[in-house]
Scaffold this motif. Structure first.
Motif, PDB file in Angstrom:
ATOM      1  N   MET A   1       0.826  -1.203   0.000  1.00 29.84           N
ATOM      2  CA  MET A   1       0.000   0.000   0.000  1.00 29.84           C
ATOM      3  C   MET A   1       0.868   1.264   0.000  1.00 29.84           C
ATOM      4  SD  MET A   1      -3.297   1.031   0.632  1.00 29.84           S
ATOM      5  CE  MET A   1      -4.146   2.378   1.341  1.00 29.84           C
ATOM      6  N   ILE A   2       1.834   1.387   0.930  1.00 33.59           N
ATOM      7  CA  ILE A   2       2.688   2.575   0.986  1.00 33.59           C
ATOM      8  C   ILE A   2       3.550   2.662  -0.269  1.00 33.59           C
ATOM      9  CG2 ILE A   2       4.572   3.709   2.247  1.00 33.59           C
ATOM     10  CD1 ILE A   2       1.890   3.870   3.674  1.00 33.59           C
ATOM     11  N   ARG A   3       4.103   1.536  -0.716  1.00 30.07           N
ATOM     12  CA  ARG A   3       4.927   1.557  -1.945  1.00 30.07           C
ATOM     13  C   ARG A   3       4.120   2.040  -3.142  1.00 30.07           C
ATOM     14  NH1 ARG A   3       8.022  -3.872  -0.597  1.00 30.07           N
ATOM     15  NH2 ARG A   3       9.752  -2.951   0.547  1.00 30.07           N
ATOM     16  N   SER A   4       2.876   1.679  -3.198  1.00 28.53           N
ATOM     17  CA  SER A   4       2.010   2.123  -4.289  1.00 28.53           C
ATOM     18  C   SER A   4       1.793   3.644  -4.227  1.00 28.53           C
ATOM     19  CB  SER A   4       0.668   1.389  -4.211  1.00 28.53           C
ATOM     20  OG  SER A   4      -0.240   1.907  -5.153  1.00 28.53           O
ATOM     21  N   ILE A   5       1.596   4.161  -3.024  1.00 26.01           N
ATOM     22  CA  ILE A   5       1.432   5.611  -2.857  1.00 26.01           C
ATOM     23  C   ILE A   5       2.717   6.325  -3.256  1.00 26.01           C
ATOM     24  CG2 ILE A   5       1.101   7.452  -1.149  1.00 26.01           C
ATOM     25  CD1 ILE A   5      -0.805   5.501   0.341  1.00 26.01           C
ATOM     26  N   ILE A   6       3.864   5.791  -2.811  1.00 22.91           N
ATOM     27  CA  ILE A   6       5.153   6.397  -3.173  1.00 22.91           C
ATOM     28  C   ILE A   6       5.323   6.407  -4.687  1.00 22.91           C
ATOM     29  CG2 ILE A   6       7.659   6.068  -3.088  1.00 22.91           C
ATOM     30  CD1 ILE A   6       7.214   5.018  -0.180  1.00 22.91           C
ATOM     31  N   ALA A   7       5.011   5.299  -5.332  1.00 18.00           N
ATOM     32  CA  ALA A   7       5.144   5.217  -6.791  1.00 18.00           C
ATOM     33  C   ALA A   7       4.248   6.246  -7.480  1.00 18.00           C
ATOM     34  CB  ALA A   7       4.809   3.804  -7.270  1.00 18.00           C
ATOM     35  N   THR A   8       3.032   6.410  -6.988  1.00 18.97           N
ATOM     36  CA  THR A   8       2.111   7.388  -7.581  1.00 18.97           C
ATOM     37  C   THR A   8       2.631   8.805  -7.387  1.00 18.97           C
ATOM     38  OG1 THR A   8       0.237   5.911  -7.220  1.00 18.97           O
ATOM     39  CG2 THR A   8      -0.270   8.241  -7.580  1.00 18.97           C
ATOM     40  N   ILE A   9       3.101   9.120  -6.184  1.00 19.37           N
ATOM     41  CA  ILE A   9       3.659  10.454  -5.926  1.00 19.37           C
ATOM     42  C   ILE A   9       4.838  10.725  -6.849  1.00 19.37           C
ATOM     43  CG2 ILE A   9       4.919  11.851  -4.235  1.00 19.37           C
ATOM     44  CD1 ILE A   9       3.125  10.506  -2.059  1.00 19.37           C
ATOM     45  N   ARG A 135      -7.067  23.415  -6.242  1.00 18.79           N
ATOM     46  CA  ARG A 135      -7.534  22.459  -7.260  1.00 18.79           C
ATOM     47  C   ARG A 135      -8.262  23.170  -8.403  1.00 18.79           C
ATOM     48  NH1 ARG A 135      -4.591  19.960  -4.302  1.00 18.79           N
ATOM     49  NH2 ARG A 135      -4.786  17.748  -3.798  1.00 18.79           N
ATOM     50  N   LEU A 136      -7.560  24.110  -9.018  1.00 21.97           N
ATOM     51  CA  LEU A 136      -8.122  24.863 -10.138  1.00 21.97           C
ATOM     52  C   LEU A 136      -8.227  23.976 -11.375  1.00 21.97           C
ATOM     53  CD1 LEU A 136      -6.154  28.173  -9.530  1.00 21.97           C
ATOM     54  CD2 LEU A 136      -8.511  27.619  -8.861  1.00 21.97           C
ATOM     55  N   PRO A 137      -9.100  24.328 -12.311  1.00 17.03           N
ATOM     56  CA  PRO A 137      -9.333  23.467 -13.475  1.00 17.03           C
ATOM     57  C   PRO A 137      -8.070  23.159 -14.299  1.00 17.03           C
ATOM     58  CG  PRO A 137     -11.007  25.183 -13.353  1.00 17.03           C
ATOM     59  CD  PRO A 137      -9.997  25.488 -12.292  1.00 17.03           C
ATOM     60  N   THR A 142      -4.140  14.778  -8.644  1.00 20.00           N
ATOM     61  CA  THR A 142      -3.186  14.280  -7.663  1.00 20.00           C
ATOM     62  C   THR A 142      -3.905  13.501  -6.580  1.00 20.00           C
ATOM     63  OG1 THR A 142      -1.434  14.872  -6.085  1.00 20.00           O
ATOM     64  CG2 THR A 142      -3.248  16.445  -6.339  1.00 20.00           C
ATOM     65  N   ILE A 143      -3.208  12.525  -6.018  1.00 23.34           N
ATOM     66  CA  ILE A 143      -3.743  11.801  -4.858  1.00 23.34           C
ATOM     67  C   ILE A 143      -3.375  12.535  -3.571  1.00 23.34           C
ATOM     68  CG2 ILE A 143      -3.620   9.567  -6.026  1.00 23.34           C
ATOM     69  CD1 ILE A 143      -1.175   8.996  -4.063  1.00 23.34           C
ATOM     70  N   GLN A 144      -2.546  13.550  -3.683  1.00 21.80           N
ATOM     71  CA  GLN A 144      -1.978  14.213  -2.517  1.00 21.80           C
ATOM     72  C   GLN A 144      -2.870  15.346  -2.004  1.00 21.80           C
ATOM     73  OE1 GLN A 144       2.398  14.650  -2.728  1.00 21.80           O
ATOM     74  NE2 GLN A 144       2.043  14.236  -4.906  1.00 21.80           N
ATOM     75  N   PRO A 145      -2.818  15.585  -0.714  1.00 25.97           N
ATOM     76  CA  PRO A 145      -3.622  16.668  -0.155  1.00 25.97           C
ATOM     77  C   PRO A 145      -2.980  18.031  -0.377  1.00 25.97           C
ATOM     78  CG  PRO A 145      -2.372  15.614   1.586  1.00 25.97           C
ATOM     79  CD  PRO A 145      -2.112  14.824   0.324  1.00 25.97           C
ATOM     80  N   LEU A 146      -3.815  19.049  -0.255  1.00 24.73           N
ATOM     81  CA  LEU A 146      -3.374  20.440  -0.269  1.00 24.73           C
ATOM     82  C   LEU A 146      -2.396  20.720  -1.415  1.00 24.73           C
ATOM     83  CD1 LEU A 146      -3.045  20.795   3.597  1.00 24.73           C
ATOM     84  CD2 LEU A 146      -4.901  21.655   2.165  1.00 24.73           C
ATOM     85  N   GLY A 147      -1.287  21.403  -1.105  1.00 28.88           N
ATOM     86  CA  GLY A 147      -0.314  21.762  -2.137  1.00 28.88           C
ATOM     87  C   GLY A 147       0.911  20.872  -2.146  1.00 28.88           C
ATOM     88  N   ASN A 148       0.785  19.642  -1.649  1.00 29.91           N
ATOM     89  CA  ASN A 148       1.944  18.742  -1.587  1.00 29.91           C
ATOM     90  C   ASN A 148       2.656  18.626  -2.928  1.00 29.91           C
ATOM     91  OD1 ASN A 148       0.953  18.255   1.007  1.00 29.91           O
ATOM     92  ND2 ASN A 148       1.364  16.060   0.892  1.00 29.91           N
ATOM     93  N   GLN A 149       1.896  18.440  -3.993  1.00 29.67           N
ATOM     94  CA  GLN A 149       2.505  18.250  -5.310  1.00 29.67           C
ATOM     95  C   GLN A 149       3.320  19.474  -5.721  1.00 29.67           C
ATOM     96  OE1 GLN A 149       0.287  18.315  -9.163  1.00 29.67           O
ATOM     97  NE2 GLN A 149       0.566  16.090  -9.033  1.00 29.67           N
TER      98      GLN A 149
END
Length: 181
Positions: A1-9, A135-137, A142-149
């Motif tokens: 699960m965590i590895r999948s999140i890391i890969a997505t990020i 989250r403007l158009p 992103t799967i990440q919250p707020l401005g993480n990306q």
């Protein structure tokens, strides 16, 4: 699960950084090298990314200051103010830009929004096509919250620019690294 999140990020940030305008990054690097002194400013997590960037510049021999710190001097003509604001609309950052402009400093903005009010008063932009907390158009998914990306992309892009301007300068970096640790 965590590895999948890391890969997505990692995939998200790789996509964001692959869409950076390289010319903007090269102009940013050139302006860093032309400045007498560099001032860095951001609020919240953008400010933390700015502090990390300022530390790297200091290691490289730049005369650099973080806006708001107790030992930061006044900004003057010939100085460069680097502002980090995902929205490009942070009111306090805008006020700093206007004040710096009044004294003849150059303004560089790191943002997602090239049409923002801070962009209008800036001399050059480094546009990062990442998601912010709004989250403007036009922002990517992103799967990440707020401005993480945005924060992660800012950190990596400014590191890449630092590496670009400090190539073959490892001895200076090592000598200027903290030794009271």
């Amino acid at each position: 699960m965590i590895r999948s999140i890391i890969a997505t990020i990692c995939d998200e940030v790789r996509t964001v950084l692959s869409n950076i305008d390289e010319n903007e990054a090269l102009v940013f690097a050139e302006r860093l090298n032309q400045a007498k002194r560099v001032f860095v400013c951001g609020e919240g997590r953008s400010g933390l990314m700015g502090k990390a960037f300022a530390m790297r510049l200091m290691h490289g021999g730049y005369q650099v200051f973080v806006v708001g710190e107790t030992i930061t001097p006044s900004i003057r003509q010939g100085d460069l103010l680097i502002l980090i604001s995902g929205s490009g609309a942070t009111e306090s950052i805008y006020r700093f830009a206007v004040k710096a402009k009044e004294v003849g400093a150059e303004i560089g903005l790191v943002t997602t929004n090239r049409d923002s009010k801070i962009a209008e008063v800036s001399d050059f932009l480094l546009t990062i096509p990442a998601a912010t907390k709004y989250r403007l158009p036009h922002e990517p998914e992103t799967i990440q919250p707020l401005g993480n990306q945005f924060d992660q992309s800012v950190h990596l892009l400014l590191d890449a620019i630092t590496i670009h301007v400090l190539r073959d300068n490892n001895e200076t970096l090592r000598q200027r690294h903290a030794n009271l640790e």
